[in-house]
Design a protein around this motif. Structure first.
Motif, PDB file in Angstrom:
ATOM      1  N   LEU A   1      21.460 -18.623  -0.330  1.00  0.00           N
ATOM      2  CA  LEU A   1      22.157 -18.667  -1.616  1.00  0.00           C
ATOM      3  C   LEU A   1      21.157 -18.640  -2.767  1.00  0.00           C
ATOM      4  O   LEU A   1      21.366 -17.960  -3.785  1.00  0.00           O
ATOM      5  N   ALA A   2      20.074 -19.389  -2.614  1.00  0.00           N
ATOM      6  CA  ALA A   2      19.074 -19.465  -3.679  1.00  0.00           C
ATOM      7  C   ALA A   2      18.341 -18.142  -3.859  1.00  0.00           C
ATOM      8  O   ALA A   2      18.036 -17.729  -4.987  1.00  0.00           O
ATOM      9  N   MET A   3      18.041 -17.465  -2.764  1.00  0.00           N
ATOM     10  CA  MET A   3      17.394 -16.156  -2.879  1.00  0.00           C
ATOM     11  C   MET A   3      18.301 -15.173  -3.614  1.00  0.00           C
ATOM     12  O   MET A   3      17.846 -14.393  -4.465  1.00  0.00           O
ATOM     13  N   THR A   4      19.588 -15.201  -3.288  1.00  0.00           N
ATOM     14  CA  THR A   4      20.544 -14.325  -3.984  1.00  0.00           C
ATOM     15  C   THR A   4      20.619 -14.683  -5.460  1.00  0.00           C
ATOM     16  O   THR A   4      20.593 -13.801  -6.329  1.00  0.00           O
ATOM     17  N   ALA A   5      20.709 -15.982  -5.761  1.00  0.00           N
ATOM     18  CA  ALA A   5      20.832 -16.419  -7.158  1.00  0.00           C
ATOM     19  C   ALA A   5      19.601 -16.061  -7.970  1.00  0.00           C
ATOM     20  O   ALA A   5      19.706 -15.708  -9.155  1.00  0.00           O
ATOM     21  N   GLY A   6      18.426 -16.137  -7.371  1.00  0.00           N
ATOM     22  CA  GLY A   6      17.196 -15.848  -8.102  1.00  0.00           C
ATOM     23  C   GLY A   6      16.852 -14.382  -8.196  1.00  0.00           C
ATOM     24  O   GLY A   6      15.988 -13.989  -8.982  1.00  0.00           O
ATOM     25  N   GLY A   7      17.513 -13.568  -7.402  1.00  0.00           N
ATOM     26  CA  GLY A   7      17.194 -12.152  -7.387  1.00  0.00           C
ATOM     27  C   GLY A   7      17.926 -11.357  -8.449  1.00  0.00           C
ATOM     28  O   GLY A   7      18.751 -11.879  -9.199  1.00  0.00           O
ATOM     29  N   TYR A   8      17.611 -10.075  -8.506  1.00  0.00           N
ATOM     30  CA  TYR A   8      18.302  -9.153  -9.417  1.00  0.00           C
ATOM     31  C   TYR A   8      19.718  -8.886  -8.922  1.00  0.00           C
ATOM     32  O   TYR A   8      20.008  -8.957  -7.725  1.00  0.00           O
ATOM     33  N   SER A   9      20.581  -8.569  -9.846  1.00  0.00           N
ATOM     34  CA  SER A   9      21.912  -8.056  -9.516  1.00  0.00           C
ATOM     35  C   SER A   9      22.393  -7.216 -10.684  1.00  0.00           C
ATOM     36  O   SER A   9      21.853  -7.294 -11.793  1.00  0.00           O
ATOM     37  N   LEU A  10      23.391  -6.393 -10.429  1.00  0.00           N
ATOM     38  CA  LEU A  10      23.934  -5.514 -11.465  1.00  0.00           C
ATOM     39  C   LEU A  10      24.873  -6.318 -12.355  1.00  0.00           C
ATOM     40  O   LEU A  10      25.871  -6.866 -11.886  1.00  0.00           O
ATOM     41  N   ARG A  11      24.540  -6.405 -13.622  1.00  0.00           N
ATOM     42  CA  ARG A  11      25.360  -7.139 -14.594  1.00  0.00           C
ATOM     43  C   ARG A  11      26.114  -6.149 -15.471  1.00  0.00           C
ATOM     44  O   ARG A  11      25.622  -5.051 -15.766  1.00  0.00           O
TER      45      ARG A  11
ATOM     46  N   GLY B   1      26.233  -0.826 -16.192  1.00  0.00           N
ATOM     47  CA  GLY B   1      25.594  -2.123 -16.248  1.00  0.00           C
ATOM     48  C   GLY B   1      24.081  -2.028 -16.134  1.00  0.00           C
ATOM     49  O   GLY B   1      23.498  -0.942 -16.122  1.00  0.00           O
ATOM     50  N   THR B   2      23.453  -3.187 -16.031  1.00  0.00           N
ATOM     51  CA  THR B   2      22.000  -3.288 -16.022  1.00  0.00           C
ATOM     52  C   THR B   2      21.555  -4.270 -14.947  1.00  0.00           C
ATOM     53  O   THR B   2      22.196  -5.291 -14.728  1.00  0.00           O
ATOM     54  N   MET B   3      20.459  -3.971 -14.286  1.00  0.00           N
ATOM     55  CA  MET B   3      19.907  -4.873 -13.292  1.00  0.00           C
ATOM     56  C   MET B   3      19.147  -6.004 -13.998  1.00  0.00           C
ATOM     57  O   MET B   3      18.222  -5.760 -14.770  1.00  0.00           O
ATOM     58  N   LYS B   4      19.566  -7.229 -13.722  1.00  0.00           N
ATOM     59  CA  LYS B   4      18.939  -8.397 -14.341  1.00  0.00           C
ATOM     60  C   LYS B   4      18.845  -9.528 -13.325  1.00  0.00           C
ATOM     61  O   LYS B   4      19.553  -9.544 -12.326  1.00  0.00           O
ATOM     62  N   ARG B   5      17.966 -10.482 -13.634  1.00  0.00           N
ATOM     63  CA  ARG B   5      17.953 -11.733 -12.890  1.00  0.00           C
ATOM     64  C   ARG B   5      17.879 -12.884 -13.876  1.00  0.00           C
ATOM     65  O   ARG B   5      17.455 -12.703 -15.027  1.00  0.00           O
ATOM     66  N   PRO B   6      18.278 -14.092 -13.486  1.00  0.00           N
ATOM     67  CA  PRO B   6      18.330 -15.194 -14.446  1.00  0.00           C
ATOM     68  C   PRO B   6      16.945 -15.590 -14.940  1.00  0.00           C
ATOM     69  O   PRO B   6      15.939 -15.382 -14.254  1.00  0.00           O
ATOM     70  N   ASP B   7      16.900 -16.160 -16.147  1.00  0.00           N
ATOM     71  CA  ASP B   7      15.621 -16.569 -16.718  1.00  0.00           C
ATOM     72  C   ASP B   7      14.911 -17.599 -15.851  1.00  0.00           C
ATOM     73  O   ASP B   7      13.684 -17.627 -15.787  1.00  0.00           O
ATOM     74  N   ASN B   8      15.686 -18.461 -15.207  1.00  0.00           N
ATOM     75  CA  ASN B   8      15.092 -19.520 -14.376  1.00  0.00           C
ATOM     76  C   ASN B   8      15.014 -19.108 -12.906  1.00  0.00           C
ATOM     77  O   ASN B   8      15.143 -19.933 -12.000  1.00  0.00           O
TER      78      ASN B   8
ATOM     79  N   LYS C   1      12.696 -18.428 -10.913  1.00  0.00           N
ATOM     80  CA  LYS C   1      11.691 -19.071 -10.067  1.00  0.00           C
ATOM     81  C   LYS C   1      12.175 -20.420  -9.541  1.00  0.00           C
ATOM     82  O   LYS C   1      11.747 -20.870  -8.476  1.00  0.00           O
ATOM     83  N   ASP C   2      13.063 -21.068 -10.290  1.00  0.00           N
ATOM     84  CA  ASP C   2      13.623 -22.330  -9.802  1.00  0.00           C
ATOM     85  C   ASP C   2      14.429 -22.088  -8.528  1.00  0.00           C
ATOM     86  O   ASP C   2      14.388 -22.895  -7.592  1.00  0.00           O
ATOM     87  N   PHE C   3      15.159 -20.985  -8.498  1.00  0.00           N
ATOM     88  CA  PHE C   3      15.936 -20.665  -7.298  1.00  0.00           C
ATOM     89  C   PHE C   3      15.021 -20.327  -6.122  1.00  0.00           C
ATOM     90  O   PHE C   3      15.269 -20.749  -4.984  1.00  0.00           O
ATOM     91  N   TYR C   4      13.952 -19.580  -6.408  1.00  0.00           N
ATOM     92  CA  TYR C   4      13.018 -19.264  -5.333  1.00  0.00           C
ATOM     93  C   TYR C   4      12.336 -20.530  -4.811  1.00  0.00           C
ATOM     94  O   TYR C   4      12.064 -20.652  -3.609  1.00  0.00           O
ATOM     95  N   ALA C   5      12.081 -21.484  -5.701  1.00  0.00           N
ATOM     96  CA  ALA C   5      11.492 -22.759  -5.272  1.00  0.00           C
ATOM     97  C   ALA C   5      12.453 -23.507  -4.354  1.00  0.00           C
ATOM     98  O   ALA C   5      12.042 -24.119  -3.355  1.00  0.00           O
ATOM     99  N   THR C   6      13.757 -23.470  -4.677  1.00  0.00           N
ATOM    100  CA  THR C   6      14.755 -24.092  -3.804  1.00  0.00           C
ATOM    101  C   THR C   6      14.776 -23.399  -2.443  1.00  0.00           C
ATOM    102  O   THR C   6      14.828 -24.060  -1.395  1.00  0.00           O
ATOM    103  N   ALA C   7      14.732 -22.068  -2.456  1.00  0.00           N
ATOM    104  CA  ALA C   7      14.711 -21.329  -1.189  1.00  0.00           C
ATOM    105  C   ALA C   7      13.496 -21.713  -0.359  1.00  0.00           C
ATOM    106  O   ALA C   7      13.603 -21.953   0.854  1.00  0.00           O
ATOM    107  N   ALA C   8      12.335 -21.800  -1.000  1.00  0.00           N
ATOM    108  CA  ALA C   8      11.121 -22.161  -0.281  1.00  0.00           C
ATOM    109  C   ALA C   8      11.231 -23.555   0.326  1.00  0.00           C
ATOM    110  O   ALA C   8      10.837 -23.788   1.479  1.00  0.00           O
TER     111      ALA C   8
END
Length: 671
Positions: free
Chosen positions: A225-235, A242-249, A251-258
């Motif tokens: 879930l965290a990898m998906t949340a931290g990654g790019y997606s079509l907004r 639309g445009t490919m974007k990822r959330p400003d934070n 890296k916090d999601f990637y830290a949770t995944a790690a």
């Protein structure tokens, strides 16, 4: 009670009320909620009903692995129509009237409604007690299941109607649309809160192995879930598509995944001790090994649900409803890109197991598959030692490995690399653990020898995922998460085009892109295969006999599956039933249409929703926000940022839009 029986017990005993009208799904109601949630036995039956929601072919039993697994350099379906379609999902082309979209939507929301009702019922039951380990385990299982349903909704539809309450407690039957990042964040926190109260798969009371959701799976699901949340997606903002974007934070999601990948690696007993092919052959023999690669698999009912192994493996035709062997019919409709096999290292044991080049006619004779895609040998009815029966077709009951330890190791490697901006020692070690199984005893191939920068290591990790997860509906998601889908579709198109039209000159830039060598495909792509149909089942394949444990089934012996024939190969003779038989020759990659002087329509239109070759003008066009414009020439090596976004997001079903009374609208250019 074994979970293999949940399809029957869950649907007959689960006690749930009807769902919200706009969702257009039904949940069976046998007993009133106040009765169900006063007794653990009835709660377990209701939990089985949530598991049972996964067993439909509208989602994990078939469509997510076939129709809604989009074309890439790994999975591929040939679609040769030059005209737009409402349901050509694999080539990124559909509209809100596509029937499979509605079926998937309904099935996922059925699962969510059942999960919401059970969660609400447990948490408000008189017997609720956070010290009750059995109750907390059930609550954890259903919360993980709910997160899986929402995770797939977010992947396919982006921002979606969202509620963690059952419909009968919701203030409105038309749920508000939730932002995907907020949905994923909620689910992550929800699982964090319950995971600590769940049981590890090694617990003495945990008797169903990887068929049942454990603490191991909860931790791994948090990471996914965290990898998906931290990654790019079509907004939907910016441009028609639309445009490919990822959330400003992010890296916090990637830290949770790690962090949660570490929990799985350091606090469970999972390993990659089995050989690669043994993992999937085990699936096909209902053989479940706790603590190995598979962390959790969807528990289809034996010979009652799921088409895993029917839509995979060598195609097997029947006659008058039966085959002359014990395995029955296989449609083999979930296939692989024909050029995928050339991207493997020649010593990778996964290559020959996954990429199958022959099937069986209605007489049970092995025949060369000289087609435009390859069969996916990862699962096959033929791997079953005893056969499922000569009259069988689908409903194999083979479990689908939804979460594997190899995935956790590679998620960890990717997350560590992203957080630190470079490959750490931990990231490299976990990447190499997966390679050890792919290259047994070959330490030189196992070791990461690339540049010590973020971009080079990310490519290595994504390449490893490309070879590891064929047919598991992973590749397009991995590419989206890293904003590489457009780039890979672009090169997938030109790879096929160059193989079909060797005079186009595209093989040089494709070779340079794939291997850093513009002439590499001069030796890799062959015009002819030399073979013997219906040969004895001898040791022709690196993963032992084919099919595994089925020596009475014939094979196709191919002299040159991965190389140009040596002088005299075409004159080779082999023993067939004690007699010499000379090899035959088949024109392979005979994909050029002499009438149009360009590749056949199969390659011109199989990626039509993003890039295609116009059959009349010969122009290669790419979809830029709904307008087809001239595609960049491969010789300029366009970067991901220079290519338009891919509209991989599916539209809300039209009936859902209608029932929402104006609350929901489709975006991304859908009408």
């Amino acid at each position: 009670m074994k979970l293999r029986n949940i399809f029957l017990t869950g649907l007959s005993a689960v006690a749930l009320a009807s769902c919200s009208d706009y969702l257009d799904v039904d949940a069976p109601s046998k007993n009133p909620p106040e009765y169900v949630f006063s007794d653990k036995k009835e709660m377990r039956n209701a939990l089985n009903g949530v598991y049972a929601a996964m067993l439909t072919n509208d989602t994990y039993g078939q469509n997510f692995i076939e129709k809604l697994s989009f074309n890439t350099d790994v999975e591929f379906k040939i679609l040769d129509s030059e005209f737009a379609s409402s349901s050509a999902y694999q080539r990124y082309e559909c509209d809100p009237d596509g029937g499979d979209i509605k079926k998937a939507w309904d099935a996922l929301y059925t699962g969510i409604e059942r999960a919401n009702m059970l969660i609400d019922g447990i948490e408000n039951a008189d017997i609720y007690d956070e010290e009750d380990s059995e109750l907390m385990q059930m609550l954890g299982e259903v919360k993980v299941l709910r997160s899986i349903f929402y995770h797939d909704l977010v992947w396919y539809f982006g921002d979606v109607p969202y509620s963690l309450l059952p419909s009968y407690k919701s203030p409105s039957k038309i749920y508000d649309v939730g932002d995907r990042t907020e949905i994923l964040s909620d689910l992550i926190e929800d699982l964090k809160g319950i995971a600590s109260k769940m049981q590890l798969s090694t617990a003495q009371s945990f008797s169903d192995g990887p068929q049942r959701i454990s603490k191991d799976m909860a931790w791994a699901m948090i990471a996914r879930l965290a990898m998906t949340a931290g990654g790019y997606s079509l907004r939907p903002e910016g441009g028609e598509f639309g445009t490919m974007k990822r959330p400003d934070n992010y890296k916090d999601f990637y830290a949770t995944a790690a962090e949660y990948c570490d929990s799985v690696v350091q606090r469970t007993s999972h390993s990659l001790s089995k050989q690669y092919h043994e993992v999937f052959v085990g699936n096909c023999n209902y053989d479940y090994t706790p603590g190995d690669d598979i962390i959790w698999e969807i528990p289809f009912g034996t010979l009652s649900s799921g088409n895993i192994g029917y839509i995979h493996g060598p195609k097997m035709d029947n006659q008058s409803g039966v085959t002359n062997h014990a395995w029955g019919k296989a449609s083999s409709s979930a296939q692989l890109n024909a050029l995928y096999r050339y991207l493997f290292d020649e010593d990778d044991v996964r290559r020959d197991f996954v990429n199958q080049l022959f099937g069986y006619n209605n007489q049970g004779e092995a025949q060369l598959n000289n087609g435009r895609t390859n069969y996916n040998g990862k699962w096959s009815k033929l791997w079953n030692k005893n056969g499922l029966g000569s009259a069988t077709e689908g409903n194999t009951g083979f479990n689908f490995p939804y979460m594997r330890y190899a995935d956790v190791l590679l998620m960890s490697a990717e997350a560590e690399n992203e957080i630190n901006g470079r490959p750490t020692q931990k990231a490299i070690e976990r990447y190499e653990q997966v390679r050890q199984r792919a290259f047994p005893g070959n330490s030189a191939k196992v070791a990461y020898t690339g540049e010590m920068n973020k971009e080079a290591f990310l490519k290595a990790v994504l390449d490893e995922r490309k070879f590891e997860f064929a047919g598991e509906n992973m590749r397009w998601r991995d590419l989206v998460r890293n904003n590489m889908l457009g780039e890979q579709l672009y090169w997938t198109f030109f790879r096929y085009y160059a193989a079909a039209d060797r005079g186009s000159g595209y093989d040089s830039p494709v070779g340079e892109y794939d291997f850093g060598n513009g002439s590499v495909y001069d030796t890799k792509w062959m015009n002819s295969l030399y073979y013997v149909n219906n040969a004895p089942n001898d040791n022709y394949y690196s993963f032992d006999k084919f099919p595994q444990a089925s020596p009475n089934v014939r094979v196709v012996y191919i002299v040159n599956p991965y190389r140009l024939p040596e002088s005299g190969d075409e004159k080779i003779k082999i023993k067939v039933d004690g007699k010499d038989q000379q090899v035959a020759r088949a024109d392979y990659m005979n994909w050029f249409d002499e009438n149009t002087s360009r590749p056949t329509a199969h390659f011109c239109y199989s990626l039509r929703g993003y890039i295609y070759c116009d059959s009349k003008s010969g122009s290669i066009l790419i979809n830029d926000n709904g307008n087809y414009v001239g595609a960049p020439d491969p010789s300029v090596f366009p970067s991901a940022d220079e290519l338009p976004a891919v509209r991989y997001i599916l539209p809300y079903p039209r009936s859902v839009i209608t029932r929402s009374q104006g609350k929901y609208v489709n975006q991304y250019g859908y009408r």
